[in-house]
Motif scaffolding. Sequence first.
Motif, PDB file in Angstrom:
ATOM      1  N   ALA A   1       0.835  -1.205   0.000  1.00 51.06           N
ATOM      2  CA  ALA A   1       0.000   0.000   0.000  1.00 51.06           C
ATOM      3  C   ALA A   1       0.871   1.256   0.000  1.00 51.06           C
ATOM      4  CB  ALA A   1      -0.935  -0.010   1.207  1.00 51.06           C
ATOM      5  N   ALA A   2       1.973   1.235   0.761  1.00 50.92           N
ATOM      6  CA  ALA A   2       2.851   2.410   0.848  1.00 50.92           C
ATOM      7  C   ALA A   2       3.624   2.619  -0.451  1.00 50.92           C
ATOM      8  CB  ALA A   2       3.812   2.253   2.024  1.00 50.92           C
ATOM      9  N   MET A   3       4.016   1.533  -1.098  1.00 55.26           N
ATOM     10  CA  MET A   3       4.786   1.653  -2.337  1.00 55.26           C
ATOM     11  C   MET A   3       3.881   1.955  -3.531  1.00 55.26           C
ATOM     12  SD  MET A   3       7.515  -1.460  -1.792  1.00 55.26           S
ATOM     13  CE  MET A   3       8.889  -1.091  -2.863  1.00 55.26           C
ATOM     14  N   GLY A   4       2.686   1.368  -3.566  1.00 60.05           N
ATOM     15  CA  GLY A   4       1.777   1.539  -4.693  1.00 60.05           C
ATOM     16  C   GLY A   4       2.325   0.917  -5.968  1.00 60.05           C
ATOM     17  N   GLN A   5       1.513   0.845  -6.997  1.00 62.53           N
ATOM     18  CA  GLN A   5       1.955   0.346  -8.312  1.00 62.53           C
ATOM     19  C   GLN A   5       2.606  -1.033  -8.241  1.00 62.53           C
ATOM     20  OE1 GLN A   5       1.082   2.382 -10.894  1.00 62.53           O
ATOM     21  NE2 GLN A   5       0.315   3.672  -9.253  1.00 62.53           N
ATOM     22  N   GLN A   6       2.251  -1.805  -7.238  1.00 63.88           N
ATOM     23  CA  GLN A   6       2.832  -3.127  -7.049  1.00 63.88           C
ATOM     24  C   GLN A   6       1.722  -4.155  -7.114  1.00 63.88           C
ATOM     25  OE1 GLN A   6       6.052  -4.091  -5.460  1.00 63.88           O
ATOM     26  NE2 GLN A   6       6.905  -2.065  -5.751  1.00 63.88           N
ATOM     27  N   ILE A   7       2.133  -5.401  -7.384  1.00 65.65           N
ATOM     28  CA  ILE A   7       1.201  -6.507  -7.173  1.00 65.65           C
ATOM     29  C   ILE A   7       1.320  -6.906  -5.712  1.00 65.65           C
ATOM     30  CG2 ILE A   7       0.710  -8.935  -7.706  1.00 65.65           C
ATOM     31  CD1 ILE A   7       2.021  -8.407 -10.472  1.00 65.65           C
ATOM     32  N   TYR A   8       0.195  -7.071  -5.050  1.00 63.92           N
ATOM     33  CA  TYR A   8       0.217  -7.748  -3.749  1.00 63.92           C
ATOM     34  C   TYR A   8      -0.265  -9.167  -4.015  1.00 63.92           C
ATOM     35  CZ  TYR A   8      -1.425  -9.677   0.603  1.00 63.92           C
ATOM     36  OH  TYR A   8      -1.638 -10.541   1.651  1.00 63.92           O
ATOM     37  N   ALA A   9       0.588 -10.163  -3.725  1.00 60.17           N
ATOM     38  CA  ALA A   9       0.235 -11.559  -4.011  1.00 60.17           C
ATOM     39  C   ALA A   9       0.178 -12.360  -2.723  1.00 60.17           C
ATOM     40  CB  ALA A   9       1.255 -12.166  -4.968  1.00 60.17           C
ATOM     41  N   ASP A  10      -1.018 -12.757  -2.330  1.00 61.50           N
ATOM     42  CA  ASP A  10      -1.193 -13.547  -1.109  1.00 61.50           C
ATOM     43  C   ASP A  10      -1.022 -15.026  -1.456  1.00 61.50           C
ATOM     44  OD1 ASP A  10      -1.800 -14.557   1.336  1.00 61.50           O
ATOM     45  OD2 ASP A  10      -3.745 -13.552   1.541  1.00 61.50           O
ATOM     46  N   CYS A  11       0.147 -15.587  -1.091  1.00 60.06           N
ATOM     47  CA  CYS A  11       0.443 -16.986  -1.400  1.00 60.06           C
ATOM     48  C   CYS A  11       0.227 -17.902  -0.201  1.00 60.06           C
ATOM     49  CB  CYS A  11       1.885 -17.131  -1.889  1.00 60.06           C
ATOM     50  SG  CYS A  11       2.105 -16.456  -3.530  1.00 60.06           S
ATOM     51  N   ASP A  12      -0.337 -17.366   0.879  1.00 58.62           N
ATOM     52  CA  ASP A  12      -0.632 -18.197   2.046  1.00 58.62           C
ATOM     53  C   ASP A  12      -1.932 -18.944   1.753  1.00 58.62           C
ATOM     54  OD1 ASP A  12      -0.829 -19.356   4.483  1.00 58.62           O
ATOM     55  OD2 ASP A  12      -1.027 -17.506   5.633  1.00 58.62           O
ATOM     56  N   VAL A  13      -1.834 -19.916   0.825  1.00 57.28           N
ATOM     57  CA  VAL A  13      -3.043 -20.512   0.233  1.00 57.28           C
ATOM     58  C   VAL A  13      -3.877 -21.338   1.210  1.00 57.28           C
ATOM     59  CG1 VAL A  13      -2.082 -20.520  -2.090  1.00 57.28           C
ATOM     60  CG2 VAL A  13      -1.751 -22.521  -0.632  1.00 57.28           C
ATOM     61  N   GLU A  14      -3.269 -21.710   2.350  1.00 56.19           N
ATOM     62  CA  GLU A  14      -4.041 -22.482   3.329  1.00 56.19           C
ATOM     63  C   GLU A  14      -4.893 -21.564   4.205  1.00 56.19           C
ATOM     64  OE1 GLU A  14      -1.333 -25.047   5.399  1.00 56.19           O
ATOM     65  OE2 GLU A  14      -0.826 -26.129   3.580  1.00 56.19           O
ATOM     66  N   ALA A  15      -4.494 -20.307   4.309  1.00 58.02           N
ATOM     67  CA  ALA A  15      -5.273 -19.358   5.110  1.00 58.02           C
ATOM     68  C   ALA A  15      -5.061 -17.949   4.576  1.00 58.02           C
ATOM     69  CB  ALA A  15      -4.857 -19.436   6.581  1.00 58.02           C
ATOM     70  N   PRO A  16      -5.501 -17.677   3.342  1.00 56.68           N
ATOM     71  CA  PRO A  16      -5.268 -16.349   2.781  1.00 56.68           C
ATOM     72  C   PRO A  16      -6.142 -15.308   3.480  1.00 56.68           C
ATOM     73  CG  PRO A  16      -6.662 -17.638   1.314  1.00 56.68           C
ATOM     74  CD  PRO A  16      -6.260 -18.550   2.440  1.00 56.68           C
ATOM     75  N   ASN A  17      -5.558 -14.151   3.822  1.00 64.74           N
ATOM     76  CA  ASN A  17      -6.385 -13.127   4.470  1.00 64.74           C
ATOM     77  C   ASN A  17      -6.009 -11.698   4.062  1.00 64.74           C
ATOM     78  OD1 ASN A  17      -4.010 -13.019   5.834  1.00 64.74           O
ATOM     79  ND2 ASN A  17      -4.815 -13.555   7.830  1.00 64.74           N
ATOM     80  N   GLY A  18      -5.201 -11.564   2.999  1.00 66.70           N
ATOM     81  CA  GLY A  18      -4.858 -10.237   2.503  1.00 66.70           C
ATOM     82  C   GLY A  18      -6.089  -9.465   2.048  1.00 66.70           C
TER      83      GLY A  18
ATOM     84  N   GLY B   1      -4.313 -16.749  -3.586  1.00 66.80           N
ATOM     85  CA  GLY B   1      -4.581 -18.162  -3.869  1.00 66.80           C
ATOM     86  C   GLY B   1      -5.321 -18.791  -2.716  1.00 66.80           C
ATOM     87  N   LYS B   2      -6.192 -19.744  -3.045  1.00 67.58           N
ATOM     88  CA  LYS B   2      -6.934 -20.432  -1.992  1.00 67.58           C
ATOM     89  C   LYS B   2      -6.949 -21.930  -2.303  1.00 67.58           C
ATOM     90  CE  LYS B   2     -11.111 -19.522   0.704  1.00 67.58           C
ATOM     91  NZ  LYS B   2     -11.648 -20.735   1.174  1.00 67.58           N
ATOM     92  N   LEU B   3      -6.479 -22.707  -1.347  1.00 63.88           N
ATOM     93  CA  LEU B   3      -6.442 -24.165  -1.494  1.00 63.88           C
ATOM     94  C   LEU B   3      -7.744 -24.735  -0.946  1.00 63.88           C
ATOM     95  CD1 LEU B   3      -4.516 -26.619  -2.153  1.00 63.88           C
ATOM     96  CD2 LEU B   3      -3.869 -26.570   0.257  1.00 63.88           C
ATOM     97  N   ASN B   4      -8.344 -25.681  -1.676  1.00 67.34           N
ATOM     98  CA  ASN B   4      -9.573 -26.289  -1.176  1.00 67.34           C
ATOM     99  C   ASN B   4      -9.296 -27.096   0.099  1.00 67.34           C
ATOM    100  OD1 ASN B   4     -10.960 -25.210  -3.298  1.00 67.34           O
ATOM    101  ND2 ASN B   4     -11.186 -27.128  -4.437  1.00 67.34           N
ATOM    102  N   ILE B   5     -10.274 -27.120   0.979  1.00 65.23           N
ATOM    103  CA  ILE B   5     -10.125 -27.850   2.246  1.00 65.23           C
ATOM    104  C   ILE B   5      -9.898 -29.332   1.956  1.00 65.23           C
ATOM    105  CG2 ILE B   5     -11.421 -28.631   4.289  1.00 65.23           C
ATOM    106  CD1 ILE B   5     -12.653 -25.771   4.334  1.00 65.23           C
ATOM    107  N   GLY B   6      -8.918 -29.909   2.643  1.00 71.85           N
ATOM    108  CA  GLY B   6      -8.633 -31.335   2.482  1.00 71.85           C
ATOM    109  C   GLY B   6      -7.547 -31.634   1.474  1.00 71.85           C
ATOM    110  N   GLU B   7      -7.154 -30.615   0.677  1.00 72.17           N
ATOM    111  CA  GLU B   7      -6.097 -30.847  -0.313  1.00 72.17           C
ATOM    112  C   GLU B   7      -4.731 -30.830   0.370  1.00 72.17           C
ATOM    113  OE1 GLU B   7      -6.273 -31.769  -3.328  1.00 72.17           O
ATOM    114  OE2 GLU B   7      -8.459 -31.603  -3.486  1.00 72.17           O
ATOM    115  N   ALA B   8      -3.820 -31.641  -0.159  1.00 66.10           N
ATOM    116  CA  ALA B   8      -2.522 -31.803   0.504  1.00 66.10           C
ATOM    117  C   ALA B   8      -1.522 -30.707   0.136  1.00 66.10           C
ATOM    118  CB  ALA B   8      -1.936 -33.167   0.172  1.00 66.10           C
ATOM    119  N   SER B   9      -1.538 -30.239  -1.112  1.00 63.51           N
ATOM    120  CA  SER B   9      -0.488 -29.314  -1.534  1.00 63.51           C
ATOM    121  C   SER B   9      -1.000 -28.134  -2.350  1.00 63.51           C
ATOM    122  CB  SER B   9       0.557 -30.067  -2.364  1.00 63.51           C
ATOM    123  OG  SER B   9       1.458 -29.137  -2.921  1.00 63.51           O
ATOM    124  N   GLY B  10      -0.543 -26.944  -1.978  1.00 62.38           N
ATOM    125  CA  GLY B  10      -0.934 -25.730  -2.687  1.00 62.38           C
ATOM    126  C   GLY B  10       0.023 -25.343  -3.797  1.00 62.38           C
ATOM    127  N   MET B  11       0.990 -26.205  -4.100  1.00 57.49           N
ATOM    128  CA  MET B  11       1.998 -25.874  -5.108  1.00 57.49           C
ATOM    129  C   MET B  11       1.426 -25.430  -6.446  1.00 57.49           C
ATOM    130  SD  MET B  11       5.056 -25.918  -4.035  1.00 57.49           S
ATOM    131  CE  MET B  11       6.400 -26.590  -4.978  1.00 57.49           C
TER     132      MET B  11
END
Lengths: 279, 120
Positions: free
Chosen positions: A23-40, A133-143
């Motif tokens: 937010a402070a830098m702007g003009q950036q992609i914010y990429a939430d890769c915490d696929v098991e619990a994304p909250n960005g 990214g969001k991983l479906n519940i019960g899936e083993a890998s978010g790769m």
Amino acid sequence: MNIAVLSGKGGTGKTFVSVNLAAAMGQQIYADCDVEAPNGDLFFKPENVKETKIFVKVPVFDEEKCNGCKKCVDFCNFNALAYVKNKPLFFPSVCHSCGGCTIICPESAITEIDRTVGSVFQGTTKKNTFMSGKLNIGEASGMPIIKEIMNRITDSNQDAIIDCPPGSGCMVMETVQNADFCILVAEPTSFGCHNLRMVVDLVRVFNKPFAVVLNKGTDEINPTEEFLKDEKIPLLMKIPFESELANRTAKGEIAVENLPWVKDLFDQAIDQLRKKVGR
Amino acid sequence: MIVAVPVYDDDKTICVSFGRSPEFLFMDTETKEKTYLKNPAADAPGGAGIKAAQFVVDNKAKALLTPRCGENAANVLEGGEVILYKTTSTDTDGELKKFANGELEALSNFHAGFHGKQPN
């Protein structure tokens, strides 16, 4: 320049640092890769969000064609296949989608179909492109989901702040590989220091330049800052353990937009960051 | 009938893990002949239970005496028409005797895998 924000454990403030930095830098992609619990999305509240389902390949068997040679069972290094009662038996949770069984089958009895494992969301915020990214519940890998986000970042020609999954496992490595600089978020406790050491080891394996953000900091002597001094690791920013900041963040506010002293703190960090990477 | 037991490599102690047991004992209940075979799944990176269960089925066992067993392995064993019995001690001969006398109960709880968690 892509910046990965990571930590040895959950709850240190990766999302807080990533969101405020973006937010402070702007003009950036914010990429939430915490696929098991994304909250960005709780902070950015992105608009025009488009969801894309992410698939992996899994085998299906033509039982008419299968002659029971078991070559696929022997080939599968992950032991996702068995052959009992004159039928192949498949365990999707163990399958790594390598496609080997399809190739090895002499009877061409195996084909591949798509299986949904999660989604990638993309939208816009006031100043940033939002990805999550969001991983479906019960899936083993978010790769597969993280790989899709990394591909989108590469294709976009935009800089990105990558909010990594916690820990130092495969999914974190996938994100770190794509980073030009790593920010390690740590807490000033013995436990926090232990977890910081794990990610320090990780970024050193990948030979990435890095600096540390100390979150929930106080003036007390603490093992994490001692460790940084001993290892000559740069401290990029020390975020104080402060109740108004915590309260506003808990409400989903982006602190740099509402608290001038936090904005100053992040602006100083961004200046340092730019000097470190020469931009 | 052939009965299988997961055993340590001392050939007499029942292994607490089915999938990663170092060996399997296969005993023919008619002739009392015992064969010890290395478990090909003992060092598998993943899916050890599935591979071990396939091994038990391929060796024509119709009964398996084990302290516990995972869901995936249980599916393979069920497909191979192997009946599972729960052992309550680590003494192979003692448990085989109980089995012969019909004193072993069927194993009915299958765990969903430990995967880094400590079993109880």
